[in-house]
Write a protein that holds these residues in place. Structure first.
Motif, PDB file in Angstrom:
ATOM      1  N   THR A 115       0.832  -1.193   0.000  1.00  0.00           N
ATOM      2  CA  THR A 115       0.000   0.000   0.000  1.00  0.00           C
ATOM      3  C   THR A 115       0.875   1.255   0.000  1.00  0.00           C
ATOM      4  O   THR A 115       0.671   2.165  -0.784  1.00  0.00           O
ATOM      5  CB  THR A 115      -0.937   0.014   1.228  1.00  0.00           C
ATOM      6  N   HIS A 116       1.873   1.263   0.866  1.00  0.00           N
ATOM      7  CA  HIS A 116       2.759   2.418   0.975  1.00  0.00           C
ATOM      8  C   HIS A 116       4.157   1.923   1.331  1.00  0.00           C
ATOM      9  O   HIS A 116       4.440   0.737   1.184  1.00  0.00           O
ATOM     10  CB  HIS A 116       2.208   3.396   2.018  1.00  0.00           C
ATOM     11  N   ARG A 430      -5.630  -0.869   3.483  1.00  0.00           N
ATOM     12  CA  ARG A 430      -5.245   0.161   2.523  1.00  0.00           C
ATOM     13  C   ARG A 430      -5.701   1.542   2.989  1.00  0.00           C
ATOM     14  O   ARG A 430      -4.919   2.504   2.987  1.00  0.00           O
ATOM     15  CB  ARG A 430      -5.860  -0.153   1.162  1.00  0.00           C
ATOM     16  N   LYS A 431      -6.932   1.655   3.400  1.00  0.00           N
ATOM     17  CA  LYS A 431      -7.441   2.962   3.813  1.00  0.00           C
ATOM     18  C   LYS A 431      -6.751   3.436   5.089  1.00  0.00           C
ATOM     19  O   LYS A 431      -6.464   4.634   5.244  1.00  0.00           O
ATOM     20  CB  LYS A 431      -8.954   2.891   4.022  1.00  0.00           C
ATOM     21  N   ASP A 434      -3.357   4.631   4.209  1.00  0.00           N
ATOM     22  CA  ASP A 434      -3.460   5.920   3.521  1.00  0.00           C
ATOM     23  C   ASP A 434      -3.297   7.055   4.532  1.00  0.00           C
ATOM     24  O   ASP A 434      -2.660   8.079   4.241  1.00  0.00           O
ATOM     25  CB  ASP A 434      -4.826   6.073   2.838  1.00  0.00           C
ATOM     26  N   GLN A 439      -0.774  10.317   3.628  1.00  0.00           N
ATOM     27  CA  GLN A 439      -1.152  10.609   2.249  1.00  0.00           C
ATOM     28  C   GLN A 439      -2.636  10.894   2.115  1.00  0.00           C
ATOM     29  O   GLN A 439      -3.131  11.131   1.018  1.00  0.00           O
ATOM     30  CB  GLN A 439      -0.745   9.443   1.339  1.00  0.00           C
ATOM     31  N   ARG A 444     -10.626   9.980   5.520  1.00  0.00           N
ATOM     32  CA  ARG A 444     -10.605   8.796   4.667  1.00  0.00           C
ATOM     33  C   ARG A 444     -11.132   7.568   5.414  1.00  0.00           C
ATOM     34  O   ARG A 444     -11.682   6.642   4.807  1.00  0.00           O
ATOM     35  CB  ARG A 444      -9.172   8.550   4.185  1.00  0.00           C
TER      36      ARG A 444
END
Length: 483
Positions: A115-116, A430-431, A434, A439, A444
């Protein structure tokens, strides 16, 4: 009586002054390139050559990671920095693929889809690469390739101007001599020790509201020689649970340059680690999971245990000041000094410098509300990290800045359920990352798809133990080759 010298602006271009030569200050200087023909960095210490300790950064011996949100901000200011970090020995660690994380709600899965990421290395190396990018060569203080000059052993002691506009700074050198340095723009990047609230009050500007949340966290860190033959190893973290009513104890293991592992243990008020090296491994073994203690057992330590107590969360709300002078901006820890356990301070500093650059390109110094616009942009980035940090720290026993309110408790329960869901849901992972990578804003986490997934819970059963590869498991149980 000190000598007072006026340092006028050169007629050939704009001069900017940056207070502080640390990471935030270097990034602010990078942001000013192309706008200021002369950039003076006022620094009370001597900047080291290469990746060496700096007196003004006593916390450098602890685990530092730069999240991808911060990396992208650095790259926007200094293209090619990531390549230089990696060439110098840093690692790009994909998240969550190469992260062993024991959250407050259990082990998180290492999904095959990244994801990151984080940049992992010692703080001295990370700073040295940025410093060399800004100053040129090996990063020694002096005039850089784009007109950046560092005034070492020089401290800012006041601002010039009035409540409507800052026109420069007053500095004092080690010999006691004072100088007035006129400038078209002044940026305070002096960190936790910033004197800006008092400087502004002296001009009749402000007032500046401040909030402190302090869990009493103490850091204890030590380097170890990594096991032989282990070229890559994941970042390992064991988090505390802020809602047990007991002190929060946690730790991280970070593979860094030179074939070493950096281990940082931390504990909130009443559960602090100590400097005694004999107590280091037992502290780790007493965490919610002993994996880090198991990993370092038998490894050769490098140096002593380093201790740090400078971990308070301090937020200064410059963007809400009733009177704000033009041509003055505050960035980095001087705006929001965050508990380092969450790894967001450097990313917030980078995003703040990028916000400064963005406003310079879009509105320019001539905009009568330039400084106010920049400060609001910086506050937006700082607020995201502030909410993540204080939303946990406020719950620990004896925390200053509380007690938590009903909204704090409601959000904490939601985040706990989200972490539990993330252990078995890639969407929620993922969220969530984020936001933790800085990011995306915390909003979110409240979009309908995430709220629904969190309400339904994890799609896979919880893990019964750490998600290790065969090689990692062999090392954990003693099958790996030790140095």
């Amino acid at each position: 009586m000190t000598e007072l010298i006026t340092f006028p602006v050169h007629a050939v271009g704009v001069r900017a002054v940056v207070i502080g030569g640390g990471l935030a200050g270097m990034l602010a200087a990078a942001a000013l390139r192309g706008t200021a023909g002369e950039i003076l960095v006022v620094e009370p210490d001597e900047l080291p050559v290469g990746p060496a300790p700096r007196r003004g950064l006593p916390q450098a011996g602890h685990v530092h990671v730069l999240w991808s949100g911060g990396v992208r901000a650095v790259e926007s200011l200094l293209p090619g920095t990531t390549e230089r970090w990696l060439a110098a020995g840093a690692r790009r660690i994909p998240v969550p693929t190469d992260v062993l994380a024991y959250s407050s709600q259990g082990w998180l899965r290492r999904w095959e889809r990244d994801t990151h990421f984080v940049i992992a290395c010692g703080r001295d190396l990370l700073d040295a690469v940025v410093r060399a990018q800004v100053l040129g060569g090996d990063g020694a203080a002096g005039r850089g390739g784009a007109g950046v000059t560092v005034l070492e052993r020089t401290r800012a002691v006041g601002l010039l101007g009035c409540a409507r506009r800052v026109t420069g700074v007053v500095v004092r050198r080690d010999d006691g001599a004072e100088e007035k340095i006129e400038a078209e723009l002044v940026v305070d990047a002096s960190g936790r020790a910033s004197r800006s609230p008092w400087f502004l009050a002296g001009l009749g500007a402000g007032p500046v509201a401040q909030r402190v949340v302090d869990s009493g966290l103490v850091y204890a860190s030590r380097l170890f020689r990594a096991p032989a033959g282990i070229d890559r190893f994941p970042l390992v973290s064991v988090s505390a649970d802020a809602h047990t009513g007991r002190p929060g104890r946690s730790a991280s293991l970070l593979p860094v340059e030179n074939g070493q592992w950096l281990v940082t243990a931390s504990g909130t008020r009443g559960g602090e680690p100590r400097r005694d090296p004999r107590e280091f491994e037992p502290f780790l073994r007493g965490l919610r999971h002993p994996i880090i203690a198991d990993l370092i057992s038998g490894l050769e330590p490098v140096g002593d245990v380093a201790i740090s107590r400078s971990t308070r969360n301090v937020r200064r709300y410059y963007e809400k000041a009733g009177t704000w002078p033009e041509r003055f901006v505050v960035v980095g820890d001087a705006v929001a000094a965050l508990n380092p356990v969450y790894g967001h301070g450097m990313a917030v500093a980078a995003q703040g410098a990028a916000a400064l650059r963005g406003q310079l390109l879009t509105t320019g110094l001539g905009d009568p509300r330039f400084a106010r616009r920049v400060q609001r942009d910086i506050a937006r980035h700082a607020s995201a990290a502030w909410d993540l940090a204080t939303g946990q720290d406020i719950f620990y026993p004896g925390a200053v800045g509380g007690p938590p309110g009903s909204v704090d408790r409601l959000l904490a329960r939601y985040v706990d359920r989200m972490l539990r869901t993330a252990a078995g849901s890639f969407l929620v992972t993922r969220k969530f990352t984020d936001v933790t990578s800085l990011q995306a804003s915390r909003s979110r986490l409240m979009v309908p798809s995430v709220v629904l997934a969190t309400a339904l819970g994890p799609r896979r059963p919880p893990l019964s133990g750490p998600p290790l590869t065969a090689e990692e498991r062999a090392l954990l149980v003693g099958g790996g080759t030790r140095r």
